[in-house]
Write an enzyme that holds these catalytic residues in place. Structure first.
Site, PDB file in Angstrom:
ATOM      1  N   GLY A   1       0.813  -1.218   0.000  1.00 21.63           N
ATOM      2  CA  GLY A   1       0.000   0.000   0.000  1.00 21.63           C
ATOM      3  C   GLY A   1       0.835   1.250   0.000  1.00 21.63           C
TER       4      GLY A   1
ATOM      5  N   GLU B   1       8.299   5.003   7.856  1.00 21.31           N
ATOM      6  CA  GLU B   1       8.256   5.087   9.310  1.00 21.31           C
ATOM      7  C   GLU B   1       8.344   6.505   9.866  1.00 21.31           C
ATOM      8  OE1 GLU B   1       9.262   0.614   9.793  1.00 21.31           O
ATOM      9  OE2 GLU B   1       9.794   2.078   8.285  1.00 21.31           O
TER      10      GLU B   1
END
Length: 760
Positions: free
Chosen positions: A486, A725
């Site tokens: 994704g 992240e």
């Protein structure tokens, strides 16, 4: 989701017509397939004579299985088999698999291996039937008799038993040796703070449930559609555990509906589905329920103690950061929790410590920004506390202690535009209007607070291979066994290839998600673009040189005397850089060569000797506004500005989407997400999306993303780092700091629920 809706509304050509370049905003090339249902996920691939498996889970946290009574289940119509440790197919050692960067040291969990129960929720049987409904109903009829044993599931109760990690996984960096004399300096410091910070368990909840569809061919070949972050990882696992030749197993994951680290290692539905397929010689599908998604790895429960010392002018004089985190009794799962405190701020005296507590839970596992999500949160909240003790602006304190070189190792940064993140983020947010005293801003019944925090994450690169095939009609196909969970991998790789070859995006196709493709690493650690993207760039450069040699041989070629350095690839042509009107079309080159296809292959290996000379990281500055109802303790995060330095941005649209997603996760970590264990039962209780709270649309307001210009050719040949992240790191701390600025109440545990916010 916004990108996908746009892809549906906008003609597909708009996502790829004309020239593309690195950094453009490009709609996902896979968007239309996803929103129209053409994309098939692991549980959606059809197979003839398909059987369905449903898992039976243990109801005790520790002990032995004395008996399994499956008669009632087997008597049901449509039930084919109940597989247990007593009748499963033969398997080889699981330990051989766990040698990669995602594997904790120790012995991994083995589903249906023996009669041992290691944690509540462990799979103890697999019911296989002709329909999912029959299998699920029969699973309710399987009776398991246990011999319970004493157990421990509370980190706080077991903290006295903490120990140093004894079985380290590859890729884990233990805390560095102490620098200077942090304890002595802290004791005599003019200004100092000390606090403990607690973080509860969080569970991954990607939209797609974990599933494996094993399709058995007539020759015994297994084609497996698996929810995983690496098709080749899963293939390696299956072939070694079951003693199968690798050419007898193909694993595919063309579409993955989110993973966030939960798919780095194969989950137990994969070996169970393979067991059933081998035993019954049929195709088998095993899909976990939402409740079963809480029966394997999670972000570990963590307790941290931080001590900071400073001179009256704000200069940091000592940093002491110690953490205790949970692991299982099988493995030493470790994270880099405290190391970030030795990397963010200039300081001469630093001591870091990290210990584990063995609990009777499943092994924790990587979850988006593992270690940093907790470690940086504690550090950044402590820095905020120190700023108030110093009567100093929180941003000014961070700028005062800005590290020009890595404080722990003394290395220069490959690139570091964190200062610019601070400045651009603060300007966009309006930080200079912030009143210094808590409780100074109010609108109606709500208190308003502004907080900020720093984010940091490793800029990693692994190795990868890629192949590129240019067809006679000008179509380019680039391949690598990468994954797209994704994050936009399909689109980013197509952009890199299209830009390199001067082709419109609609003439470029990137193939991924198949274990038979050129080797690629696990999609994790925000390293995929820097790694696979560099391999794609490398193979395209090889293809460029091959085409240029052929172009010089075309009859009457205007490039016959040109050098490679004199040309560029643009508008589907090879042309002179100084005279763009002079060149040869790629299709003309292919026609003249008589070749129907040209193929090149490339292996990208990181230049470790060069990279090890630098500290390589992505950075961010997060600014946050909250509104707090002081009577109910409810918190609304109404505004976030995240300024990020992550090298060259390949696709501005999907990169922005990644940061927004990370911010949403950070808000969830700050205010909502926690899995509660009833220690009387040793079991996680809120194992559903009704009681495990996540951020929803009503919780999310304005999120503004700034990409600070940066180009890092140390980390990757394309100048990119990664954005998966860094969008999460620091967000929860900024929320916490904003709550304090609004209320004057410091909350030192996450999530910061209303009862904690109201607590005096």
């Amino acid at each position: 989701m916004t990108d996908l809706i746009e892809a549906l509304r906008t003609p597909a050509a708009d996502a790829g017509t004309g020239a593309v370049s690195i950094g453009m905003e490009v709609a996902r090339v896979d968007g239309r397939d996803k929103v129209t249902g053409q994309a098939r996920y692991a549980a959606e691939h059809p197979a003839r004579d398909l059987l369905y498996g449903v898992v039976v889970n243990a109801t005790i946290p520790r002990g032995r299985i004395e008996a399994i009574h499956a008669g009632a289940a087997l008597a049901m119509d449509g039930v084919v088999e109940v597989i247990t440790h007593l009748n499963r197919p033969r398997i080889r050692s699981f330990d051989i698999f766990y040698k990669d960067m995602t594997a904790p040291g120790g012995s991994p969990f083995r589903p249906l291996y023996d009669d041992r129960v290691a944690y509540s929720g462990q799979p103890v049987a697999l019911v296989v039937a002709e329909s999912f409904e029959a299998a699920r109903e029969a699973a309710r009829l399987v009776e398991v008799v246990y011999a319970p044993e004493p157990y421990a599931t509370s980190l706080l109760e077991q903290r006295a038993n903490a120990h140093k990690p004894s079985r380290l996984k590859a890729g884990y960096a233990p805390p560095p040796e102490p620098k200077g004399h942090a304890d002595q300096v802290w004791e005599r410091a003019a200004v100092r703070i000390e606090a403990e910070y607690y973080s509860g368990v969080e569970h991954h909840n990607p939209l797609e449930l974990f599933a494996s569809t094993v399709i058995r061919g007539a020759d015994g070949h297994l084609t497996i559609y698996d929810k995983t972050q690496s098709s080749q990882n899963s293939r390696w696992y299956v072939s070694h555990v079951f003693g199968l030749s690798k050419d007898k197993v193909t694993v595919r994951n063309p579409y993955v509906g989110g993973a966030f680290g939960s798919g780095l290692r194969p989950q137990y539905q994969l070996p169970l589905a393979v067991m059933a397929a081998l035993k019954l010689e049929r195709s088998v599908r095993v899909v976990l329920t939402r409740q079963q998604m809480f029966t394997f790895g999670h972000r570990p429960e963590t307790l941290q103690r931080l001590r900071l010392a400073a001179d009256p002018d704000g200069t940091l004089s000592a940093i002491i950061h110690e953490a205790i985190a949970e692991t299982s009794r099988m493995e030493d799962y470790v994270e880099v929790v405290v190391n970030w405190s030795g990397e963010l701020y200039a300081c001469e005296h630093i001591r870091l410590g990290y210990n584990l507590v063995d609990l009777d839970h499943a092994s924790p596992m990587d979850m988006r920004a593992p270690g940093a999500a907790h470690g940086v949160h504690a550090l950044e909240v402590a820095m905020d506390e120190l700023s108030y003790a110093l009567k100093m602006d929180p941003l000014a304190l961070r700028l005062k202690n800005y590290a020009e070189i890595d404080p722990t190792h003394g290395l220069p940064y490959s690139t570091k535009q964190l200062r610019e993140c601070y400045l651009q983020g603060a300007r966009r947010f309006g930080w200079d209007q912030r009143p210094p005293e808590p409780g100074a801003m109010r609108e109606g019944r709500e208190l308003i607070g502004w907080g900020m925090a720093t984010g940091i994450w490793d800029a990693m690169q692994m190795f990868a291979r890629a192949s590129a095939v240019l067809h006679a009609d000008g179509q380019l196909v680039v391949s690598s066994a990468a994954s797209d969970i994704g994050t936009g991998t399909y689109t980013a790789m197509a952009i890199i290839a299209a830009a390199a070859m001067g082709l419109p995006l609609e003439q470029v196709r990137f193939q991924l998600g198949d274990s038979t493709l050129p080797v690629a690493p696990i999609e994790g650690g925000s390293s995929h673009v820097a790694t696979v993207g560099s391999a794609v760039q490398g193979v395209c450069e090889k293809l460029q040189k091959t085409l240029f040699k052929l172009a010089r041989k075309v009859d009457g070629s205007p490039l016959a005397k040109a050098r490679f350095a004199d040309v560029e690839f643009a508008d589907s042509r090879i042309r002179l850089s100084a005279r763009p009107d002079v060149g040869v079309a790629l299709t003309e080159v292919m026609a003249a060569s008589g070749e129907q296809r040209l193929e090149e292959k490339y292996m990208m290996l990181p230049n470790m000797l060069k990279q090890m000379k630098y500290q390589r990281a992505t950075h961010s500055a997060v600014f946050c506004e909250v509104r707090v109802d002081p009577e109910f303790g409810t918190v609304r995060v109404t505004r976030v500005v995240s300024a990020v330095a992550a090298g060259r941005i390949i696709n501005a649209r999907t990169a922005r989407s990644q940061i927004i997603g990370g911010v949403v996760w950070g808000i969830g970590q700050a205010l909502h997400e926690e899995t509660f264990c009833d220690h009387r039962l040793g079991r996680f209780m809120n194992h559903n999306l009704a009681e495990y709270h996540v951020s929803v649309n009503a919780d999310i307001h304005d999120i503004d993303v700034i990409f600070v210009e940066e180009d890092d050719r140390i980390v990757s040949r394309i100048g990119a780092k990664g954005v998966g992240e860094i969008g999460l790191v620091g967000v929860s701390a900024a929320v916490c700091n904003a709550i304090y600025h609004a209320t004057g109440r410091r909350v030192r545990s996450t999530p910061m629920t209303p009862d904690k916010v109201m607590r005096p």
